[in-house]
Write a protein that holds these residues in place. Structure first.
Motif, PDB file in Angstrom:
ATOM      1  N   PHE A   1       0.843  -1.177   0.000  1.00 56.32           N
ATOM      2  CA  PHE A   1       0.000   0.000   0.000  1.00 56.32           C
ATOM      3  C   PHE A   1       0.885   1.236   0.000  1.00 56.32           C
ATOM      4  O   PHE A   1       1.844   1.318   0.762  1.00 56.32           O
ATOM      5  CB  PHE A   1      -0.899   0.007   1.228  1.00 56.32           C
ATOM      6  CG  PHE A   1      -1.823  -1.163   1.317  1.00 56.32           C
ATOM      7  CD1 PHE A   1      -2.869  -1.308   0.414  1.00 56.32           C
ATOM      8  CD2 PHE A   1      -1.657  -2.140   2.288  1.00 56.32           C
ATOM      9  CE1 PHE A   1      -3.727  -2.380   0.501  1.00 56.32           C
ATOM     10  CE2 PHE A   1      -2.509  -3.219   2.387  1.00 56.32           C
ATOM     11  CZ  PHE A   1      -3.557  -3.338   1.485  1.00 56.32           C
ATOM     12  N   LEU A   2       0.535   2.204  -0.819  1.00 58.39           N
ATOM     13  CA  LEU A   2       1.329   3.420  -0.918  1.00 58.39           C
ATOM     14  C   LEU A   2       0.760   4.563  -0.100  1.00 58.39           C
ATOM     15  O   LEU A   2       1.483   5.458   0.322  1.00 58.39           O
ATOM     16  CB  LEU A   2       1.448   3.852  -2.374  1.00 58.39           C
ATOM     17  CG  LEU A   2       2.099   2.834  -3.309  1.00 58.39           C
ATOM     18  CD1 LEU A   2       2.064   3.349  -4.738  1.00 58.39           C
ATOM     19  CD2 LEU A   2       3.524   2.554  -2.877  1.00 58.39           C
ATOM     20  N   PHE A   3      -0.554   4.576   0.121  1.00 56.51           N
ATOM     21  CA  PHE A   3      -1.194   5.690   0.811  1.00 56.51           C
ATOM     22  C   PHE A   3      -2.457   5.204   1.502  1.00 56.51           C
ATOM     23  O   PHE A   3      -3.161   4.344   0.973  1.00 56.51           O
ATOM     24  CB  PHE A   3      -1.565   6.797  -0.184  1.00 56.51           C
ATOM     25  CG  PHE A   3      -2.418   7.861   0.428  1.00 56.51           C
ATOM     26  CD1 PHE A   3      -1.853   8.852   1.225  1.00 56.51           C
ATOM     27  CD2 PHE A   3      -3.778   7.871   0.236  1.00 56.51           C
ATOM     28  CE1 PHE A   3      -2.638   9.828   1.799  1.00 56.51           C
ATOM     29  CE2 PHE A   3      -4.580   8.852   0.808  1.00 56.51           C
ATOM     30  CZ  PHE A   3      -3.997   9.824   1.594  1.00 56.51           C
ATOM     31  N   PHE A   4      -2.726   5.757   2.676  1.00 55.63           N
ATOM     32  CA  PHE A   4      -3.976   5.539   3.392  1.00 55.63           C
ATOM     33  C   PHE A   4      -4.481   6.874   3.875  1.00 55.63           C
ATOM     34  O   PHE A   4      -3.698   7.754   4.226  1.00 55.63           O
ATOM     35  CB  PHE A   4      -3.753   4.646   4.623  1.00 55.63           C
ATOM     36  CG  PHE A   4      -3.645   3.195   4.304  1.00 55.63           C
ATOM     37  CD1 PHE A   4      -4.787   2.434   4.157  1.00 55.63           C
ATOM     38  CD2 PHE A   4      -2.421   2.596   4.149  1.00 55.63           C
ATOM     39  CE1 PHE A   4      -4.695   1.093   3.875  1.00 55.63           C
ATOM     40  CE2 PHE A   4      -2.318   1.255   3.870  1.00 55.63           C
ATOM     41  CZ  PHE A   4      -3.467   0.494   3.725  1.00 55.63           C
ATOM     42  N   ALA A  17       1.227   3.990   9.223  1.00 58.21           N
ATOM     43  CA  ALA A  17       2.633   3.833   8.835  1.00 58.21           C
ATOM     44  C   ALA A  17       3.055   2.371   8.910  1.00 58.21           C
ATOM     45  O   ALA A  17       3.830   1.900   8.071  1.00 58.21           O
ATOM     46  CB  ALA A  17       3.528   4.691   9.722  1.00 58.21           C
ATOM     47  N   SER A  18       2.536   1.632   9.879  1.00 59.17           N
ATOM     48  CA  SER A  18       2.906   0.215   9.995  1.00 59.17           C
ATOM     49  C   SER A  18       2.283  -0.609   8.870  1.00 59.17           C
ATOM     50  O   SER A  18       2.850  -1.608   8.436  1.00 59.17           O
ATOM     51  CB  SER A  18       2.500  -0.351  11.354  1.00 59.17           C
ATOM     52  OG  SER A  18       1.107  -0.555  11.440  1.00 59.17           O
ATOM     53  N   ILE A  19       1.118  -0.167   8.369  1.00 58.93           N
ATOM     54  CA  ILE A  19       0.479  -0.862   7.250  1.00 58.93           C
ATOM     55  C   ILE A  19       1.218  -0.559   5.951  1.00 58.93           C
ATOM     56  O   ILE A  19       1.424  -1.439   5.126  1.00 58.93           O
ATOM     57  CB  ILE A  19      -1.016  -0.491   7.153  1.00 58.93           C
ATOM     58  CG1 ILE A  19      -1.749  -1.008   8.396  1.00 58.93           C
ATOM     59  CG2 ILE A  19      -1.635  -1.052   5.881  1.00 58.93           C
ATOM     60  CD1 ILE A  19      -3.186  -0.566   8.494  1.00 58.93           C
ATOM     61  N   ILE A  20       1.636   0.680   5.777  1.00 60.89           N
ATOM     62  CA  ILE A  20       2.408   1.046   4.589  1.00 60.89           C
ATOM     63  C   ILE A  20       3.724   0.274   4.582  1.00 60.89           C
ATOM     64  O   ILE A  20       4.175  -0.202   3.543  1.00 60.89           O
ATOM     65  CB  ILE A  20       2.626   2.572   4.532  1.00 60.89           C
ATOM     66  CG1 ILE A  20       1.286   3.266   4.263  1.00 60.89           C
ATOM     67  CG2 ILE A  20       3.652   2.942   3.470  1.00 60.89           C
ATOM     68  CD1 ILE A  20       1.312   4.766   4.423  1.00 60.89           C
ATOM     69  N   ALA A  26      -2.473  -5.064   7.786  1.00 62.79           N
ATOM     70  CA  ALA A  26      -3.886  -4.821   7.452  1.00 62.79           C
ATOM     71  C   ALA A  26      -4.582  -6.118   7.080  1.00 62.79           C
ATOM     72  O   ALA A  26      -5.693  -6.387   7.533  1.00 62.79           O
ATOM     73  CB  ALA A  26      -3.987  -3.819   6.301  1.00 62.79           C
ATOM     74  N   TRP A  27      -3.948  -6.933   6.252  1.00 62.38           N
ATOM     75  CA  TRP A  27      -4.573  -8.189   5.811  1.00 62.38           C
ATOM     76  C   TRP A  27      -4.903  -9.100   6.983  1.00 62.38           C
ATOM     77  O   TRP A  27      -5.909  -9.798   6.968  1.00 62.38           O
ATOM     78  CB  TRP A  27      -3.669  -8.922   4.821  1.00 62.38           C
ATOM     79  CG  TRP A  27      -3.628  -8.273   3.473  1.00 62.38           C
ATOM     80  CD1 TRP A  27      -2.612  -7.548   2.950  1.00 62.38           C
ATOM     81  CD2 TRP A  27      -4.658  -8.280   2.476  1.00 62.38           C
ATOM     82  NE1 TRP A  27      -2.937  -7.099   1.691  1.00 62.38           N
ATOM     83  CE2 TRP A  27      -4.186  -7.538   1.379  1.00 62.38           C
ATOM     84  CE3 TRP A  27      -5.926  -8.828   2.410  1.00 62.38           C
ATOM     85  CZ2 TRP A  27      -4.938  -7.330   0.225  1.00 62.38           C
ATOM     86  CZ3 TRP A  27      -6.680  -8.631   1.268  1.00 62.38           C
ATOM     87  CH2 TRP A  27      -6.184  -7.886   0.187  1.00 62.38           C
ATOM     88  N   ASP A  28      -4.080  -9.095   8.011  1.00 64.00           N
ATOM     89  CA  ASP A  28      -4.318  -9.948   9.174  1.00 64.00           C
ATOM     90  C   ASP A  28      -5.580  -9.564   9.935  1.00 64.00           C
ATOM     91  O   ASP A  28      -6.095 -10.362  10.718  1.00 64.00           O
ATOM     92  CB  ASP A  28      -3.123  -9.904  10.137  1.00 64.00           C
ATOM     93  CG  ASP A  28      -1.923 -10.669   9.610  1.00 64.00           C
ATOM     94  OD1 ASP A  28      -2.076 -11.467   8.663  1.00 64.00           O
ATOM     95  OD2 ASP A  28      -0.815 -10.456  10.156  1.00 64.00           O
ATOM     96  N   LEU A  29      -6.095  -8.355   9.707  1.00 71.09           N
ATOM     97  CA  LEU A  29      -7.297  -7.899  10.395  1.00 71.09           C
ATOM     98  C   LEU A  29      -8.587  -8.246   9.649  1.00 71.09           C
ATOM     99  O   LEU A  29      -9.675  -8.140  10.208  1.00 71.09           O
ATOM    100  CB  LEU A  29      -7.237  -6.388  10.621  1.00 71.09           C
ATOM    101  CG  LEU A  29      -6.093  -5.898  11.518  1.00 71.09           C
ATOM    102  CD1 LEU A  29      -6.077  -4.379  11.549  1.00 71.09           C
ATOM    103  CD2 LEU A  29      -6.223  -6.463  12.917  1.00 71.09           C
ATOM    104  N   VAL A  30      -8.489  -8.668   8.388  1.00 76.74           N
ATOM    105  CA  VAL A  30      -9.685  -9.000   7.608  1.00 76.74           C
ATOM    106  C   VAL A  30     -10.323 -10.260   8.190  1.00 76.74           C
ATOM    107  O   VAL A  30      -9.651 -11.239   8.485  1.00 76.74           O
ATOM    108  CB  VAL A  30      -9.335  -9.208   6.115  1.00 76.74           C
ATOM    109  CG1 VAL A  30     -10.553  -9.668   5.329  1.00 76.74           C
ATOM    110  CG2 VAL A  30      -8.778  -7.921   5.523  1.00 76.74           C
ATOM    111  N   HIS A  31     -11.637 -10.207   8.365  1.00 76.02           N
ATOM    112  CA  HIS A  31     -12.374 -11.346   8.910  1.00 76.02           C
ATOM    113  C   HIS A  31     -12.152 -12.559   8.009  1.00 76.02           C
ATOM    114  O   HIS A  31     -12.256 -12.453   6.781  1.00 76.02           O
ATOM    115  CB  HIS A  31     -13.864 -11.005   8.979  1.00 76.02           C
ATOM    116  CG  HIS A  31     -14.664 -11.960   9.781  1.00 76.02           C
ATOM    117  ND1 HIS A  31     -14.981 -13.213   9.333  1.00 76.02           N
ATOM    118  CD2 HIS A  31     -15.206 -11.842  11.017  1.00 76.02           C
ATOM    119  CE1 HIS A  31     -15.698 -13.831  10.242  1.00 76.02           C
ATOM    120  NE2 HIS A  31     -15.848 -13.015  11.286  1.00 76.02           N
TER     121      HIS A  31
END
Length: 72
Positions: A1-4, A17-20, A26-31
């Motif tokens: 990911f480049l931007f949120f 910043a940790s997701i970028i 982020a993927w680990d949080l998807v149900h």
């Protein structure tokens, strides 16, 4: 990911910043029940170079949330 967007920290419960730095954060949080659909729609969007949109659940610290994901 480049931007949120700035609100992502509050929604996902982790610093953007940790997701970028590592998208796995982020993927680990998807149900788990929504993961296949999120991956399929993301892959289709990337293959066709079209905007991505998907409604799905995440499991951040503190509970489950529905989100409307959008990307270009």
């Amino acid at each position: 990911f480049l931007f949120f967007s700035g609100g992502l920290d509050d929604i996902f419960g982790v610093p953007s910043a940790s997701i970028i730095e590592n998208a796995r954060n982020a993927w680990d949080l998807v149900h788990p029940e929504d993961m296949e659909r999120v991956v399929a729609t993301s892959a289709d969007s990337a293959a066709r170079l079209t905007p991505w949109e998907c409604e799905y659940r995440i499991q951040p610290p503190g509970g489950e949330k529905w989100v409307q994901g959008r990307s270009r």
